[in-house]
Design a protein around this motif. Structure first.
Motif, mmCIF file in Angstrom:
data_model
loop_
_atom_site.group_PDB
_atom_site.id
_atom_site.type_symbol
_atom_site.label_atom_id
_atom_site.label_comp_id
_atom_site.label_asym_id
_atom_site.label_seq_id
_atom_site.Cartn_x
_atom_site.Cartn_y
_atom_site.Cartn_z
ATOM 1 N N LEU A 1 43.937 39.659 52.639
ATOM 2 C CA LEU A 1 44.043 38.497 51.783
ATOM 3 C C LEU A 1 44.816 37.289 52.645
ATOM 4 O O LEU A 1 44.297 36.267 52.235
ATOM 5 C CB LEU A 1 45.387 38.785 50.653
ATOM 6 C CG LEU A 1 45.115 39.929 49.613
ATOM 7 C CD1 LEU A 1 46.290 40.546 49.146
ATOM 8 C CD2 LEU A 1 43.909 39.564 48.903
ATOM 9 N N ARG A 2 45.541 37.558 53.551
ATOM 10 C CA ARG A 2 45.873 36.472 54.296
ATOM 11 C C ARG A 2 46.587 37.106 55.841
ATOM 12 O O ARG A 2 47.156 38.217 55.639
ATOM 13 C CB ARG A 2 47.149 35.948 53.720
ATOM 14 C CG ARG A 2 47.712 34.663 54.450
ATOM 15 C CD ARG A 2 48.898 34.113 53.769
ATOM 16 N NE ARG A 2 48.607 32.534 53.842
ATOM 17 C CZ ARG A 2 49.436 31.544 53.402
ATOM 18 N NH1 ARG A 2 50.590 32.237 52.658
ATOM 19 N NH2 ARG A 2 49.379 30.528 53.351
ATOM 20 N N GLU B 1 43.434 49.626 44.947
ATOM 21 C CA GLU B 1 43.548 48.434 45.915
ATOM 22 C C GLU B 1 43.479 46.958 45.689
ATOM 23 O O GLU B 1 42.783 46.584 44.661
ATOM 24 C CB GLU B 1 42.506 48.608 47.345
ATOM 25 C CG GLU B 1 42.763 49.892 47.845
ATOM 26 C CD GLU B 1 41.614 49.934 49.019
ATOM 27 O OE1 GLU B 1 40.943 49.064 49.269
ATOM 28 O OE2 GLU B 1 41.638 50.898 49.814
ATOM 29 N N PHE B 2 44.632 46.395 45.931
ATOM 30 C CA PHE B 2 44.387 44.743 45.808
ATOM 31 C C PHE B 2 44.289 44.134 46.938
ATOM 32 O O PHE B 2 43.280 43.288 47.142
ATOM 33 C CB PHE B 2 45.983 44.340 45.089
ATOM 34 C CG PHE B 2 45.751 42.975 44.764
ATOM 35 C CD1 PHE B 2 45.090 42.420 43.602
ATOM 36 C CD2 PHE B 2 46.340 42.082 45.385
ATOM 37 C CE1 PHE B 2 45.012 41.292 43.092
ATOM 38 C CE2 PHE B 2 46.475 40.628 45.136
ATOM 39 C CZ PHE B 2 45.846 40.351 43.976
ATOM 40 N N GLY B 3 44.791 44.207 48.200
ATOM 41 C CA GLY B 3 44.752 43.648 49.273
ATOM 42 C C GLY B 3 45.569 43.911 50.427
ATOM 43 O O GLY B 3 46.820 44.504 49.874
ATOM 44 N N MET C 1 52.249 44.937 58.153
ATOM 45 C CA MET C 1 50.989 44.978 57.482
ATOM 46 C C MET C 1 51.360 45.635 56.086
ATOM 47 O O MET C 1 51.697 46.772 55.904
ATOM 48 C CB MET C 1 50.165 46.040 58.187
ATOM 49 C CG MET C 1 49.522 45.599 59.469
ATOM 50 S SD MET C 1 48.698 46.531 60.421
ATOM 51 C CE MET C 1 47.194 46.427 59.422
ATOM 52 N N SER C 2 51.251 44.756 55.048
ATOM 53 C CA SER C 2 51.606 45.163 53.602
ATOM 54 C C SER C 2 50.504 45.355 53.028
ATOM 55 O O SER C 2 49.687 44.495 52.485
ATOM 56 C CB SER C 2 52.621 44.002 53.044
ATOM 57 O OG SER C 2 53.637 43.697 53.755
ATOM 58 N N TYR C 3 50.196 46.756 52.576
ATOM 59 C CA TYR C 3 48.991 47.032 51.625
ATOM 60 C C TYR C 3 49.438 47.100 50.184
ATOM 61 O O TYR C 3 50.352 47.985 49.800
ATOM 62 C CB TYR C 3 48.596 48.559 52.134
ATOM 63 C CG TYR C 3 48.204 48.615 53.678
ATOM 64 C CD1 TYR C 3 46.715 48.378 53.780
ATOM 65 C CD2 TYR C 3 49.060 49.014 54.465
ATOM 66 C CE1 TYR C 3 46.429 48.454 54.918
ATOM 67 C CE2 TYR C 3 48.536 48.913 55.963
ATOM 68 C CZ TYR C 3 47.550 48.794 56.189
ATOM 69 O OH TYR C 3 46.775 48.763 57.490
ATOM 70 N N CYS C 4 48.696 46.496 49.476
ATOM 71 C CA CYS C 4 49.211 46.156 47.978
ATOM 72 C C CYS C 4 48.135 46.771 47.029
ATOM 73 O O CYS C 4 47.019 46.764 47.179
ATOM 74 C CB CYS C 4 49.227 44.633 47.745
ATOM 75 S SG CYS C 4 50.229 43.692 48.634
ATOM 76 N N LEU D 1 51.563 36.332 47.081
ATOM 77 C CA LEU D 1 51.014 37.446 46.740
ATOM 78 C C LEU D 1 51.238 37.191 45.088
ATOM 79 O O LEU D 1 50.203 37.550 44.300
ATOM 80 C CB LEU D 1 51.883 38.829 46.991
ATOM 81 C CG LEU D 1 51.265 39.133 48.358
ATOM 82 C CD1 LEU D 1 52.218 40.362 48.865
ATOM 83 C CD2 LEU D 1 49.939 39.624 48.407
ATOM 84 N N LEU D 2 52.447 36.612 44.460
ATOM 85 C CA LEU D 2 52.232 36.544 43.188
ATOM 86 C C LEU D 2 51.458 35.631 42.544
ATOM 87 O O LEU D 2 50.965 35.796 41.432
ATOM 88 C CB LEU D 2 53.809 36.110 42.725
ATOM 89 C CG LEU D 2 54.887 37.201 42.961
ATOM 90 C CD1 LEU D 2 56.187 36.423 42.787
ATOM 91 C CD2 LEU D 2 54.715 38.372 42.119
#
Length: 171
Positions: A4-5, A81-83, A102-105, A162-163
């Motif tokens: 995502l970023r 998975e979102f990103g 690393m944030s796995y959402c 993210l929001l």
């Protein structure tokens, strides 16, 4: 998982220092325009629930454990998975200069009723509380904290991004 970023903290001018990687799993739980978040009194912000993935733990097991601990969520299901949000931050402890976060959402569902939390001592001291919050109000609140608060944490930029992305893609 899609990226995502990728973000580098303004205090880092060179990524050649000693670095370690920290992986986290974060949950996106929606009920209409309401989202399950953590409000942290110390930083006056709203964040997605989740946290560090333990050694030998896979992302999904880490996600479920963190959701249970931080929010009392149970029967976590329909996980998708979102990103990934990747960031490089300064690290102020011995042995390392930089943390590669690393944030796995993941988007998921939970049972409506929340059980008791199992917060860690530092989370209690920071005034962390699970709350259902209108996502638009949470974004506005975080943006105000970003612009006005000297005590904002390093994660608020990630969380606000993210929001906003959740609004764009999931609402």
């Amino acid at each position: 998982m899609r990226l995502l970023r990728s973000s580098t903290h303004k205090g880092i001018t060179d990524l050649s220092g000693s670095m370690f990687t920290r992986k986290a799993a974060r949950g996106i739980i929606l009920d209409g325009e309401n989202i399950l978040l953590l409000y942290t009194q110390r930083y006056h912000d709203y964040t997605l629930p989740g946290g560090g993935i333990d050694e030998g733990e896979n992302h999904i097991d880490g996600l479920v454990r963190e959701l249970e601990e931080e929010t009392g969520a149970h029967n976590v299901s329909n996980i998708r998975e979102f990103g990934l949000y990747e960031e490089y931050r300064p690290w102020h402890k011995e042995d390392f200069d930089i943390v590669h976060m690393m944030s796995y959402c993941y988007v998921c569902d939970i049972d409506n009723d929340l059980k008791a939390t199992k917060l860690e001592q530092y989370e209690i001291q920071n005034g962390m509380t699970p709350v259902w919050k209108n996502i638009h109000q949470a974004i506005a609140h975080n943006e105000e904290t970003l612009s006005k608060s000297p005590k904002k944490g390093l994660s608020i930029e990630r969380e606000t991004f993210l929001l906003k992305r959740i609004v764009e893609e999931l609402l």
